[in-house]
Design a protein around this motif. Structure first.
Motif, PDB file in Angstrom:
ATOM      1  N   ASP A  68       0.829  -1.211   0.000  1.00 34.62           N
ATOM      2  CA  ASP A  68       0.000   0.000   0.000  1.00 34.62           C
ATOM      3  C   ASP A  68       0.861   1.259   0.000  1.00 34.62           C
ATOM      4  O   ASP A  68       0.543   2.238  -0.680  1.00 34.62           O
ATOM      5  N   GLU A  69       1.942   1.235   0.757  1.00 28.16           N
ATOM      6  CA  GLU A  69       2.866   2.370   0.793  1.00 28.16           C
ATOM      7  C   GLU A  69       3.492   2.593  -0.593  1.00 28.16           C
ATOM      8  O   GLU A  69       3.546   3.723  -1.087  1.00 28.16           O
ATOM      9  N   VAL A  70       3.947   1.517  -1.230  1.00 29.00           N
ATOM     10  CA  VAL A  70       4.548   1.621  -2.561  1.00 29.00           C
ATOM     11  C   VAL A  70       3.526   2.154  -3.559  1.00 29.00           C
ATOM     12  O   VAL A  70       3.838   3.027  -4.374  1.00 29.00           O
ATOM     13  N   LEU A  71       2.294   1.667  -3.500  1.00 33.52           N
ATOM     14  CA  LEU A  71       1.252   2.147  -4.407  1.00 33.52           C
ATOM     15  C   LEU A  71       0.983   3.640  -4.217  1.00 33.52           C
ATOM     16  O   LEU A  71       0.752   4.368  -5.191  1.00 33.52           O
ATOM     17  N   GLY A  72       1.019   4.113  -2.978  1.00 29.99           N
ATOM     18  CA  GLY A  72       0.859   5.548  -2.729  1.00 29.99           C
ATOM     19  C   GLY A  72       1.972   6.359  -3.378  1.00 29.99           C
ATOM     20  O   GLY A  72       1.724   7.393  -4.006  1.00 29.99           O
ATOM     21  N   HIS A  73       3.201   5.881  -3.238  1.00 31.17           N
ATOM     22  CA  HIS A  73       4.334   6.561  -3.882  1.00 31.17           C
ATOM     23  C   HIS A  73       4.209   6.508  -5.403  1.00 31.17           C
ATOM     24  O   HIS A  73       4.515   7.491  -6.086  1.00 31.17           O
ATOM     25  N   LEU A  74       3.756   5.384  -5.928  1.00 34.53           N
ATOM     26  CA  LEU A  74       3.581   5.271  -7.376  1.00 34.53           C
ATOM     27  C   LEU A  74       2.519   6.235  -7.896  1.00 34.53           C
ATOM     28  O   LEU A  74       2.638   6.744  -9.007  1.00 34.53           O
ATOM     29  N   GLY A  75       1.510   6.486  -7.107  1.00 35.15           N
ATOM     30  CA  GLY A  75       0.501   7.474  -7.507  1.00 35.15           C
ATOM     31  C   GLY A  75       1.109   8.854  -7.702  1.00 35.15           C
ATOM     32  O   GLY A  75       0.814   9.548  -8.676  1.00 35.15           O
ATOM     33  N   ARG A  76       1.981   9.240  -6.778  1.00 28.30           N
ATOM     34  CA  ARG A  76       2.665  10.538  -6.913  1.00 28.30           C
ATOM     35  C   ARG A  76       3.640  10.519  -8.085  1.00 28.30           C
ATOM     36  O   ARG A  76       3.755  11.478  -8.835  1.00 28.30           O
ATOM     37  N   MET A  77       4.356   9.400  -8.238  1.00 25.60           N
ATOM     38  CA  MET A  77       5.297   9.260  -9.349  1.00 25.60           C
ATOM     39  C   MET A  77       4.566   9.372 -10.683  1.00 25.60           C
ATOM     40  O   MET A  77       5.006  10.070 -11.598  1.00 25.60           O
ATOM     41  N   ALA A  78       3.444   8.677 -10.801  1.00 27.90           N
ATOM     42  CA  ALA A  78       2.675   8.687 -12.040  1.00 27.90           C
ATOM     43  C   ALA A  78       2.221  10.099 -12.391  1.00 27.90           C
ATOM     44  O   ALA A  78       2.358  10.537 -13.540  1.00 27.90           O
ATOM     45  N   ALA A  79       1.674  10.805 -11.420  1.00 28.20           N
ATOM     46  CA  ALA A  79       1.181  12.161 -11.679  1.00 28.20           C
ATOM     47  C   ALA A  79       2.288  13.076 -12.193  1.00 28.20           C
ATOM     48  O   ALA A  79       2.083  13.832 -13.154  1.00 28.20           O
ATOM     49  N   GLN A  80       3.443  13.008 -11.587  1.00 27.25           N
ATOM     50  CA  GLN A  80       4.543  13.878 -12.007  1.00 27.25           C
ATOM     51  C   GLN A  80       5.152  13.423 -13.327  1.00 27.25           C
ATOM     52  O   GLN A  80       5.526  14.248 -14.163  1.00 27.25           O
ATOM     53  N   THR A  81       5.222  12.124 -13.551  1.00 27.71           N
ATOM     54  CA  THR A  81       5.775  11.608 -14.805  1.00 27.71           C
ATOM     55  C   THR A  81       4.882  11.978 -15.975  1.00 27.71           C
ATOM     56  O   THR A  81       5.367  12.332 -17.051  1.00 27.71           O
TER      57      THR A  81
END
Length: 104
Positions: A19-32
């Protein structure tokens, strides 16, 4: 003929970190997705094994992907917050040929 540079990343998270990794991926995706060379960035959690994550990324060129890996969000979110929480990680790259549009 042009082509698209595609990236498929497969992650297996450490127990209790998905769940923590998925939260970080959400931020990564938005910025990418805001990067000029990015076409798309999507990620999916496994159904049979919820510790598996697949990321599908597309860029105009391989150079655009190289630039992505130098961005501040990749260096902080990816390298500092995501990668240390993984048991396994593979990244594969592919090229898709884009045929020119046919004339009407």
């Amino acid at each position: 003929m042009t082509s698209t540079f595609n990236v498929v990343a497969r992650y297996r998270t450490k127990p209790g970190t998905t769940d923590e990794v998925l939260g970080h991926l959400g931020r990564m995706a938005a910025q990418t997705r805001d990067e000029p060379g990015n076409i798309s960035y999507e990620f999916f959690r496994g159904v049979e094994d919820d510790r598996k994550i697949v990321i599908l990324e597309s860029y105009h060129t391989a150079e655009d992907f190289d630039l992505h890996r130098q961005t501040q969000h990749f260096l902080t979110i990816g390298a500092v917050h995501i990668i240390p929480e993984l048991e396994a990680r593979t990244v594969s790259t592919y090229v898709t040929a884009n045929s020119p549009a046919e004339a009407p």
